[in-house]
Design a protein around this motif. Sequence first.
Motif, short mmCIF file in Angstrom:
data_model
loop_
_atom_site.label_atom_id
_atom_site.label_comp_id
_atom_site.label_asym_id
_atom_site.label_seq_id
_atom_site.Cartn_x
_atom_site.Cartn_y
_atom_site.Cartn_z
N ASP A 13 -14.94 -8.07 25.36
CA ASP A 13 -15.76 -7.92 26.56
C ASP A 13 -14.98 -7.56 27.82
O ASP A 13 -15.37 -7.94 28.90
N PRO A 14 -13.83 -6.81 27.77
CA PRO A 14 -13.20 -6.41 29.01
C PRO A 14 -14.07 -5.50 29.85
O PRO A 14 -13.90 -5.40 31.07
N ALA A 15 -15.01 -4.76 29.21
CA ALA A 15 -15.85 -3.84 29.97
C ALA A 15 -16.90 -4.59 30.80
O ALA A 15 -17.41 -4.04 31.78
N LEU A 16 -17.25 -5.81 30.43
CA LEU A 16 -18.27 -6.54 31.17
C LEU A 16 -17.84 -6.87 32.59
O LEU A 16 -18.62 -6.66 33.53
N PRO A 17 -16.62 -7.40 32.83
CA PRO A 17 -16.20 -7.60 34.22
C PRO A 17 -16.15 -6.30 35.01
O PRO A 17 -16.43 -6.29 36.21
N ALA A 18 -15.78 -5.19 34.35
CA ALA A 18 -15.74 -3.90 35.06
C ALA A 18 -17.13 -3.48 35.50
O ALA A 18 -17.33 -3.01 36.63
N ASP A 19 -18.12 -3.64 34.63
CA ASP A 19 -19.49 -3.30 35.01
C ASP A 19 -19.99 -4.22 36.11
O ASP A 19 -20.70 -3.78 37.03
N TYR A 20 -19.63 -5.49 36.02
CA TYR A 20 -20.02 -6.43 37.09
C TYR A 20 -19.39 -6.00 38.41
O TYR A 20 -20.04 -6.05 39.47
N TRP A 21 -18.13 -5.58 38.35
CA TRP A 21 -17.47 -5.11 39.58
C TRP A 21 -18.17 -3.87 40.13
O TRP A 21 -18.36 -3.75 41.35
N VAL A 22 -18.58 -2.96 39.26
CA VAL A 22 -19.27 -1.75 39.71
C VAL A 22 -20.57 -2.11 40.43
O VAL A 22 -20.89 -1.57 41.50
N ARG A 23 -21.31 -3.05 39.86
CA ARG A 23 -22.60 -3.41 40.46
C ARG A 23 -22.43 -4.22 41.73
O ARG A 23 -23.25 -4.13 42.64
N GLN A 24 -21.38 -5.05 41.79
CA GLN A 24 -21.20 -5.89 42.97
C GLN A 24 -20.64 -5.10 44.15
O GLN A 24 -21.06 -5.29 45.29
N THR A 25 -19.65 -4.26 43.90
CA THR A 25 -19.04 -3.50 45.00
C THR A 25 -19.94 -2.37 45.48
O THR A 25 -19.91 -2.01 46.65
N GLY A 26 -20.74 -1.83 44.56
CA GLY A 26 -21.65 -0.75 44.97
C GLY A 26 -20.89 0.51 45.33
O GLY A 26 -19.75 0.73 44.93
N ASP A 27 -21.52 1.34 46.13
CA ASP A 27 -20.91 2.58 46.59
C ASP A 27 -21.59 2.99 47.88
O ASP A 27 -22.52 2.34 48.36
N PHE A 28 -21.12 4.06 48.47
CA PHE A 28 -21.65 4.50 49.76
C PHE A 28 -23.11 4.91 49.66
O PHE A 28 -23.88 4.73 50.62
N PHE A 29 -23.53 5.45 48.54
CA PHE A 29 -24.93 5.84 48.39
C PHE A 29 -25.83 4.60 48.38
O PHE A 29 -26.91 4.60 48.99
N GLN A 30 -25.38 3.54 47.71
CA GLN A 30 -26.16 2.30 47.71
C GLN A 30 -26.15 1.64 49.08
O GLN A 30 -27.14 1.03 49.50
N ASP A 31 -25.02 1.75 49.79
CA ASP A 31 -24.96 1.17 51.14
C ASP A 31 -25.99 1.81 52.07
O ASP A 31 -26.59 1.13 52.92
N LEU A 32 -26.17 3.13 51.91
CA LEU A 32 -27.14 3.84 52.74
C LEU A 32 -28.53 3.88 52.08
O LEU A 32 -29.46 4.46 52.66
N ASN A 33 -28.64 3.30 50.88
CA ASN A 33 -29.92 3.29 50.16
C ASN A 33 -30.43 4.71 49.95
O ASN A 33 -31.59 5.04 50.24
#
Length: 311
Positions: A13-33
């Motif tokens: 399950d090393p990929a699970l923390p990576a996916d969690y990090w992706v969803r938690q940190t987000g990106d600029f598109f999500q910041d601007l919705n």
Amino acid sequence: MASPFVQVIPNLDPALPADYWVRQTGDFFQDLNLPIDADEKKIKSRFRRLAAIHHPDKAVSPEDHAYAEIYFVKLKSAQDTLTDATKRFAYERFGPDILSWQHVSSIRDYISVGLQSTAPLYAGSTLVMVILSVVGYLQWGRYWRYLVFVCLGLVEYHTLTRPYWSPFLTKVLNPLLTTFTSHPPLLPFQFLALAHKAVLTFFIALGQLSPLFAKPNLPTASSSSAFDEQQLQRLEQMAMSTEIETGRLLGLEIAPVQGDEAAQNDMRHKVREWLVQNSIRSDPEVRDAIGRFRQKRRVGAPAGARQSAPS
């Protein structure tokens, strides 16, 4: 006892923390919705609306003011990055790390710096894999390790250097995520982060499953003869130690009659009798011979005689 396949699952399950990090940190598109294909006009319009709501001057308490400043700077960075075509290209492929890169102004500069930051990872990983293969580790599944590793490098190079997104990302992965899950679509740098973890997961799986499928090392003729020689030497040492211990015990048994010739002769006679009774007479061939001899002697004895053969 659990199956070896079940025992492997908790370690895959090393990929699970990576996916969690992706969803938690987000990106600029999500910041601007905004959707990931938003154009410059939509980005500026959304920034003006969010800035009017979250401007630090509208904060009441000092704590709210500090939080509003941080959030406003984040929105400003998102707008400045996504409205600049060069920075947007770099951000989509290398992530927010580009904000700290210096002396870069063109797409070529960003690609060059990005590849330089990625090269040590691949060089170090290749060196480690080669060393482990040379010393005898990673033998089972070695072909698949190298194949997957090379494919990862090619996919990453293609993703970082092409002016368009990977077709697998735009036509397969993101449509699946948005259609069947609540997961937001992935940007190229997020896709590469998950790909790195997926390859690591694959390597762990090969390492833990290799004992189940690896062929056992059958001993060769030379190794077998060497093993037999070692076994013979070990048996010889055991025989010598047993002989020494037997002599010591025999000496302890004879100690009470030491110096008494008659007692020693009597003991020798009893030992000789014991050997005859327990060694010679217990032998199957001797017992068969005695039985046949007795049977011959009893043939023709009167009826009712003891141990006589039946008439």
